[in-house]
Each structure stands twice: as structure tokens, then as C-alpha cells.
Design an enzyme around this catalytic site. Structure first.
Site, PDB file in Angstrom:
ATOM      1  N   ASP A  88       0.832  -1.207   0.000  1.00  0.00           N
ATOM      2  CA  ASP A  88       0.000   0.000   0.000  1.00  0.00           C
ATOM      3  C   ASP A  88       0.861   1.250   0.000  1.00  0.00           C
ATOM      4  OD1 ASP A  88      -2.293   1.588   0.119  1.00  0.00           O
ATOM      5  OD2 ASP A  88      -2.263   1.642   2.303  1.00  0.00           O
ATOM      6  N   ASP A 260      -2.056   6.102  -6.228  1.00  0.00           N
ATOM      7  CA  ASP A 260      -2.376   5.322  -5.038  1.00  0.00           C
ATOM      8  C   ASP A 260      -2.656   3.864  -5.391  1.00  0.00           C
ATOM      9  OD1 ASP A 260      -3.144   4.687  -2.403  1.00  0.00           O
ATOM     10  OD2 ASP A 260      -5.240   5.115  -2.858  1.00  0.00           O
TER      11      ASP A 260
END
Length: 365
Positions: A88, A260
Site C-alpha cells: 500500500d 495510489d
């Protein structure tokens, strides 16, 4: 057709050649409309990301865990226990124990700190340890701070997260030393001489394309500095100077947003999305899936997806073409006006996250 991803390349070097390459493993056992609700979850994540700029918050945004489809196998301890964890770029804590429990070995040293992180969906709390992390057989990071998740929620099918976002995102996650930050795995790898610069390259691609390209990229990497516009500046934020679809100006100037890996689709400010949708004759927003519907005719340069399995997974209707651009849930001008996701590049672009030089790069694959 929605692309089924099966591999990524993680680059921990200034050069792609000789980089560490890791495969992604699919999360098994999910059937039916298991992606129904992703757009709303992504918009909730975006709201959490934005909250960083409005006040000091203890909530740290991360992957929408209920919809995670792929994980990395990473070893912790010596001998190593391997965990399936999520990569992440929108968070920076690394932890295990939400599925397979943390196994303490001779390299596990308690720090005396409690750790508690609440995500856009889910949370974990437990204790922080110093331990050894094995990314690959010849890439072992020593003295890495990791969390042991004793309590958690909404981590179905995954054992934890490896956070590769900016260091500042770890602040406020420890107790009693709430002002401390936690060094990321890439930061420690740099300090220990495993890498020359703190760079990670992420490339999602279908298995067929990955096997043909072998994770390679072609041409030069184009870099842009991390934006200074808050709150995008807290993450891997960039500025764009405008964007068009066909003859329509969708993004009418310089605005900030983020790249992202924890977001599933591409999202743009609501006013821009309205312009974008109007530029595609016959398109409409499907409230039941949260996706834009594209008419069943060529619509260049847009590439919709449609397949029985993909449409079912998203809760869509058979034979309907759905798009991967959606509304962000807020109007433009708020400092985080778009999110470029982890896989809607259709396997054509590698994203480079360069901490050393505070920049983001892109390369065609």
C-alpha cells in the site's frame, strides 16, 4: 474487458535492471459480486485521505481491505514465517497477524510500544516489534519495526500490510511515544545498503502480458515532483496542468491529486466527471454499481470492460460496458482532486515512487 491482474514488479533500486521482482498472489475464495461496493469504499478512502489536511487525525487511510484482490508473500523472523500482505502506497505502517498470527523467533524484539491504526475500512491494534523481514532470498531487511496485530477487523483473506507511503503517515500510531515515526521497509533497506536510492516501481499486468514483458519497461521514465499542495503532499501527490477527453477540457488547469495503489479505479472531482460523462454520448452513471456505463460502440480513446465474470464481480448486468473513471465524491479545488489507481492503466504503465528525490515517475511497459 476488465483486466485480471496476476503480477507486479517491485523495484527497490535506482535502475530497473537487477531489481527485486515479486509476484502477486490472488486472494482465493471470493465469488459472486465480490467487488460490488468498491466505488463507494474508494470514495470513503478519498475522504479519509483528504482529512489529513484539515486537522491532525489518528485515522490513517489505507487499502479498502474488504476488496483486496492480490497480496505479496513476505517473510518475518528467522526462520521466516511467510505472510500474504498488501502493498500500500497510501499508508506506511507494516504489520502482520490479522490472518496468520505473528510468530516470534530469536530475531523478534519487543519495543514496549503499543500500535493502533484505524483505516478507511478496518483497524488493527497490538504491539510493535523489531524483527527481520525477508522480501526475497537475497533481500533481507534487519531491525525492521513491525506491528503484531492482536486485534483487528475487516482484513478478510490477508495477513497484514506493508506500507510504502511517506514516513510522516506513521506519526501518531504508537503509544506511549505518540510523536515517534516508524521507519518504512524501503527506508531501512536504504540505510542497510540493500538499495542505493529509496525507489519502488509498481507494475500491475495480466499474467499473459507479464510473461511476455518479464516485467520490463520501455523508453524513458518521466518524473514529476511530489506536489506541495496539501493534502496531496502527504502522499504520492502530483500536479497535472490539464486534461482533455476528445475535444472536451475535463481538467481545466493545474490541480493536485495522488497516485495510489490502494484505490481500485480512477476518480476525478465531481464537476470534472460531469464534463467527462457529457463528452461520451449515451453514457450514464449506474447507481446500483457506482460505475459509468459506456454505450456499446467504439469510444476512442476509452477502453471499457465487459465480460460475464467481470460484470458479475462488480454487480453489473451481462453485456453492459462499464468504465473505470468515476466521481471522487467532492468538487475540485480541495487539494486532492483526483486519484490515479493501482490497475486502471490496463497494464501499460509502471509507476515509480522515488522517496530519495521526492518524485513520482511513469514509464510505458
Amino acid at each position: 474487458m476488465f483486466r485480471s491482474l496476476s503480477a507486479l514488479t517491485l523495484v527497490a533500486s535506482a535502475a530497473i535492471v537487477g531489481a527485486v521482482t515479486l509476484n502477486l498472489d490472488p486472494v482465493n475464495g471470493r465469488t459472486g459480486s465480490y467487488l460490488l461496493g468498491v466505488p463507494e469504499a474508494d470514495r470513503a478512502r478519498a475522504a479519509f485521505l483528504k482529512s489529513r489536511g484539515s486537522a491532525r487525525v489518528t485515522t490513517v487511510p489505507a487499502t479498502q481491505l474488504a476488496y483486496v484482490q492480490y497480496t505479496l508473500s513476505v517473510g518475518v523472523g528467522s526462520p521466516a514465517t511467510y505472510y500474504n500482505i498488501v502493498l500500500d502506497t497510501g499508508s506506511s505502517n507494516t504489520f502482520v497477524g490479522t490472518g496468520k498470527k505473528y510468530v516470534r523467533t530469536s530475531t523478534s524484539i519487543p519495543t514496549g510500544e503499543e500500535v493502533n491504526v484505524t483505516y478507511g475500512s478496518g483497524f488493527f491494534s497490538g504491539y510493535e516489534y523489531i524483527d527481520q523481514v525477508t522480501i526475497a532470498p537475497d533481500f533481507v531487511i534487519r531491525n525492521q519495526s513491525i506491528g503484531d496485530a492482536l486485534q483487528s477487523a475487516d482484513f478478510e483473506g490477508v495477513d497484514g500490510i506493508i506500507g510504502v507511503g511517506p514516513l510522516i503517515l506513521t506519526e501518531g500510531t504508537l503509544y506511549p511515544d505518540a510523536n515517534a515515526t516508524i521507519q518504512t521497509v524501503t527506508g531501512n533497506a536504504l540505510t542497510q545498503g540493500l538499495i542505493q536510492t529509496e525507489v519502488i516501481g509498481v507494475y500491475f499486468a495480466p499474467a499473459t502480458k507479464y510473461s511476455q514483458a518479464n516485467g520490463a519497461y520501455y523508453g524513458e521514465i518521466t518524473y514529476t515532483p511530489v506536489t506541495q499542495t496539501s493534502p496531496s503532499s502527504y502522499y504520492w501527490g502530483i500536479n497535472v496542468t490539464g486534461a482533455t477527453y476528445g475535444n472536451e477540457m475535463v481538467i481545466p488547469g493545474s490541480y493536485a491529486g495522488i497516485v495510489d495503489t490502494g484505490t481500485t479505479l480512477i476518480y476525478i472531482a465531481d464537476d470534472w466527471f460531469k464534463t467527462y460523462q457529457a463528452a461520451i454520448p449515451g453514457s450514464y452513471f449506474d447507481n446500483s454499481t457506482g460505475l459509468i456505463v459506456i454505450p456499446n460502440r467504439p469510444c476512442q480513446p476509452f477502453v471499457p470492460w465487459t465480460s460475464p465474470s467481470a460484470n458479475k464481480a462488480w454487480g453489473g448486468e451481462p453485456g453492459v460496458q462499464y468504465g473505470y473513471v468515476g466521481p471522487l465524491g467532492a468538487f475540485s479545488g480541495e487539494g486532492l482532486d483526483f486519484i490515479m489507481d493501482r490497475n486502471s492503466w490496463n497494464g501499460s504503465t509502471r509507476s515509480i515512487f522515488d522517496t530519495t528525490n521526492n518524485r513520482v515517475g511513469f514509464a510505458y511497459t
